[in-house]
Design an enzyme around this catalytic site. Structure first.
Site, PDB file in Angstrom:
ATOM      1  N   LYS A  11       0.841  -1.261  -0.099  1.00 38.65           N
ATOM      2  CA  LYS A  11       0.128  -0.030   0.047  1.00 38.65           C
ATOM      3  C   LYS A  11       0.865   1.294  -0.133  1.00 38.65           C
ATOM      4  CE  LYS A  11      -2.566   3.576   1.470  1.00 38.65           C
ATOM      5  NZ  LYS A  11      -1.932   4.619   2.532  1.00 38.65           N
ATOM      6  N   GLY A  14      -0.541   8.953  -0.410  1.00 41.78           N
ATOM      7  CA  GLY A  14      -0.542   9.902  -1.851  1.00 41.78           C
ATOM      8  C   GLY A  14       0.655  10.539  -2.086  1.00 41.78           C
ATOM      9  N   GLY A  47      -4.636  11.027  -0.809  1.00 41.11           N
ATOM     10  CA  GLY A  47      -5.412  12.075   0.331  1.00 41.11           C
ATOM     11  C   GLY A  47      -4.861  13.331  -0.206  1.00 41.11           C
ATOM     12  N   ASP A 164      -5.609   2.537   3.700  1.00 39.01           N
ATOM     13  CA  ASP A 164      -5.015   1.573   4.555  1.00 39.01           C
ATOM     14  C   ASP A 164      -6.213   0.531   4.886  1.00 39.01           C
ATOM     15  OD1 ASP A 164      -2.557   2.880   4.844  1.00 39.01           O
ATOM     16  OD2 ASP A 164      -3.420   4.285   6.091  1.00 39.01           O
ATOM     17  N   LYS A 219      -3.611   3.739  10.198  1.00 38.01           N
ATOM     18  CA  LYS A 219      -2.613   2.866   9.477  1.00 38.01           C
ATOM     19  C   LYS A 219      -2.216   1.852  10.548  1.00 38.01           C
ATOM     20  CE  LYS A 219       0.423   5.112   7.245  1.00 38.01           C
ATOM     21  NZ  LYS A 219      -0.301   5.053   5.724  1.00 38.01           N
TER      22      LYS A 219
HETATM   23  N1  LIG Z   1       3.450   8.478  15.674  1.00 33.81           N
HETATM   24  C1  LIG Z   1       3.381   8.807  14.274  1.00 33.81           C
HETATM   25  N2  LIG Z   1       4.459   8.344  13.577  1.00 33.81           N
HETATM   26  C2  LIG Z   1       4.546   8.791  12.444  1.00 33.81           C
HETATM   27  N3  LIG Z   1       3.734   9.550  11.724  1.00 33.81           N
HETATM   28  C3  LIG Z   1       2.824  10.010  12.320  1.00 33.81           C
HETATM   29  C4  LIG Z   1       2.543   9.692  13.692  1.00 33.81           C
HETATM   30  N4  LIG Z   1       1.353  10.286  14.355  1.00 33.81           N
HETATM   31  C5  LIG Z   1       0.817  10.890  13.138  1.00 33.81           C
HETATM   32  N5  LIG Z   1       1.592  10.729  12.317  1.00 33.81           N
HETATM   33  C6  LIG Z   1       1.312  11.298  11.016  1.00 33.81           C
HETATM   34  O1  LIG Z   1       0.675  10.432  10.069  1.00 33.81           O
HETATM   35  C7  LIG Z   1       1.118  10.487   8.520  1.00 33.81           C
HETATM   36  C8  LIG Z   1       1.138   9.235   7.881  1.00 33.81           C
HETATM   37  O2  LIG Z   1      -0.312   8.809   7.571  1.00 33.81           O
HETATM   38  P1  LIG Z   1      -0.814   9.338   6.149  1.00 33.81           P
HETATM   39  O3  LIG Z   1      -0.923  10.734   6.144  1.00 33.81           O
HETATM   40  O4  LIG Z   1      -2.232   8.715   6.218  1.00 33.81           O
HETATM   41  O5  LIG Z   1      -0.074   8.714   5.486  1.00 33.81           O
HETATM   42  P2  LIG Z   1      -0.314   7.854   3.920  1.00 33.81           P
HETATM   43  O6  LIG Z   1      -0.736   8.909   3.023  1.00 33.81           O
HETATM   44  O7  LIG Z   1       1.041   7.651   3.337  1.00 33.81           O
HETATM   45  O8  LIG Z   1      -0.922   6.747   4.125  1.00 33.81           O
HETATM   46  C9  LIG Z   1       2.627  10.931   8.934  1.00 33.81           C
HETATM   47  O9  LIG Z   1       3.023  11.556   7.765  1.00 33.81           O
HETATM   48  C10 LIG Z   1       2.661  11.930  10.197  1.00 33.81           C
HETATM   49  O10 LIG Z   1       2.340  13.275   9.542  1.00 33.81           O
HETATM   50  C1  LIG Z   2     -12.454   8.013   4.001  1.00 31.64           C
HETATM   51  C2  LIG Z   2     -10.955   8.636   3.716  1.00 31.64           C
HETATM   52  O1  LIG Z   2     -10.321   9.021   4.530  1.00 31.64           O
HETATM   53  N1  LIG Z   2     -10.424   8.275   2.318  1.00 31.64           N
HETATM   54  C3  LIG Z   2      -9.127   8.729   2.043  1.00 31.64           C
HETATM   55  C4  LIG Z   2      -8.843   8.001   0.713  1.00 31.64           C
HETATM   56  C5  LIG Z   2      -7.468   8.175   0.126  1.00 31.64           C
HETATM   57  C6  LIG Z   2      -6.461   7.817   1.155  1.00 31.64           C
HETATM   58  O2  LIG Z   2      -6.477   7.192   2.142  1.00 31.64           O
HETATM   59  O3  LIG Z   2      -5.105   8.503   0.750  1.00 31.64           O
HETATM   60  P1  LIG Z   2      -3.822   8.433   1.809  1.00 31.64           P
HETATM   61  O4  LIG Z   2      -3.354   6.753   1.608  1.00 31.64           O
HETATM   62  O5  LIG Z   2      -2.828   9.019   0.874  1.00 31.64           O
HETATM   63  O6  LIG Z   2      -3.938   8.807   3.126  1.00 31.64           O
HETATM   64  C7  LIG Z   2      -9.227  10.152   1.570  1.00 31.64           C
HETATM   65  O7  LIG Z   2     -10.260  10.559   1.157  1.00 31.64           O
HETATM   66  O8  LIG Z   2      -8.050  10.823   1.783  1.00 31.64           O
END
Ligand SMILES: Nc1ncnc2c1ncn2[C@@H]1O[C@H](COP(=O)(O)OP(=O)(O)O)[C@@H](O)[C@H]1O
Ligand SMILES: CC(=O)N[C@@H](CCC(=O)OP(=O)(O)O)C(=O)O
Length: 260
Positions: A11, A14, A47, A164, A219
């Site tokens: 996975k 974004g 995202g 995720d 995640k």
């Molecule tokens: N304890 C933590 N360790 C690492 N990242 C964290 C933590 N808590 C919050 N985050 C945030 O979570 C982000 C990752 O989640 P997300 O933005 O959803 O990632 P992705 O888009 O790669 O799925 C990191 O960039 C950081 O800003």
């Molecule tokens: C319901 C919900 O939150 N959907 C996410 C889907 C995309 C996503 O999860 O993107 P990342 O892996 O880059 O975070 C959104 O709209 O952002």
């Protein structure tokens, strides 16, 4: 349940889509794995692209505990950004690396069942594994499915699923090994240091302390669900880190191991 480690479910978050070099490195790694006979299923988010597209259309982004509140009027833009732009950017990078890919979404091939997760979130979906035949067919050809997190209910309504959580359902469906690649090297402690291993109790404590929050909370909870389902660790690592990708290709543990 039976675990079949022959499928690697990767996975990617974004932010990868905004980094040409990161995409090229990741796709080269995937190409090498595929050439080795390793089946790879890629699931992606987007995202940040959604945020940009909503802003460009004068719409606001609201998130609740890491999940995007999705009002019906935002759904066409979100679907366009995820199942359209993000999916095709990744497919372009895969093609450039010599990978034969199939761009798809959770709505294809009867792959998952989808329902509204929580009325307060609007058109946000929760998905459960349904039929793996379509994915298994693609994987058996040596092709790489690239799946966006747009799902569909039985009445045809599109739903926005956190990527995720989408990867969780697909990893369960194919009994694969899940690796969640983000823009951080893994789960970080309060001082920004990488935590190498976490179990459910430690995750709950760090969430309570506010050290793990937002997207990372979603995640690690998704990772824990799969770790417990498979009875094996799920990795949270970075697509940014070339050395992590090399280690990943060798089957070594990288980033944070989320233990069952
Ligand atoms: N304890 C933590 N360790 C690492 N990242 C964290 C933590 N808590 C919050 N985050 C945030 O979570 C982000 C990752 O989640 P997300 O933005 O959803 O990632 P992705 O888009 O790669 O799925 C990191 O960039 C950081 O800003
Ligand atoms: C319901 C919900 O939150 N959907 C996410 C889907 C995309 C996503 O999860 O993107 P990342 O892996 O880059 O975070 C959104 O709209 O952002």
């Amino acid at each position: 349940m039976s675990t079949n480690n022959s499928v690697l479910v990767l996975k990617v978050g974004g932010a990868l889509l905004q980094c040409e070099m990161g995409m090229a490195r990741l796709m080269d790694t995937a190409a090498a794995m595929l050439a080795n006979g390793q089946q790879v299923l890629m699931v992606h988010g987007g995202g940040c692209l959604v945020d940009e597209q909503l802003a460009a259309n004068g719409m606001e982004t609201v998130k609740l505990e890491g999940l995007r509140v999705t009002p019906p009027e935002q759904m066409p833009i979100i679907a366009g950004a995820l199942a359209g732009t993000s999916n095709k950017i990744l497919q372009g990078a895969a093609t450039k690396a010599g990978i034969v890919s199939v761009g798809m979404s959770l709505a294809d091939g009867n792959t998952v069942s989808a329902k509204i997760k929580d009325e307060r979130l609007g058109l946000v979906g929760e998905v459960t594994p349904k039929d793996g035949a379509y994915l298994k067919f693609i994987l058996a050809q040596g092709w790489m499915p690239i799946c966006s997190s747009i799902a569909m209910m039985d009445d045809g309504q599109m739903l926005n699923v956190n990527a995720d959580q989408a990867a969780t359902a697909l990893a369960k469906l194919v009994g694969g090994k899940l690796v969640l690649l983000s823009d951080v090297s893994g789960v970080l402690d309060g001082k920004g240091q990488l935590i190498h291993s976490l179990n459910g109790k430690q995750i709950a404590d760090l969430v309570k302390q506010g050290v793990i929050e937002k997207g990372m909370k979603v995640k690690v909870e998704a990772a824990l669900e799969v770790a417990q389902w498979m009875g094996q660790a799920v990795q949270v690592a970075s697509w940014r880190d070339a050395s992590q990708l090399i280690a990943l290709a060798k089957g070594e543990a990288v980033g944070t191991q989320i233990q069952p």
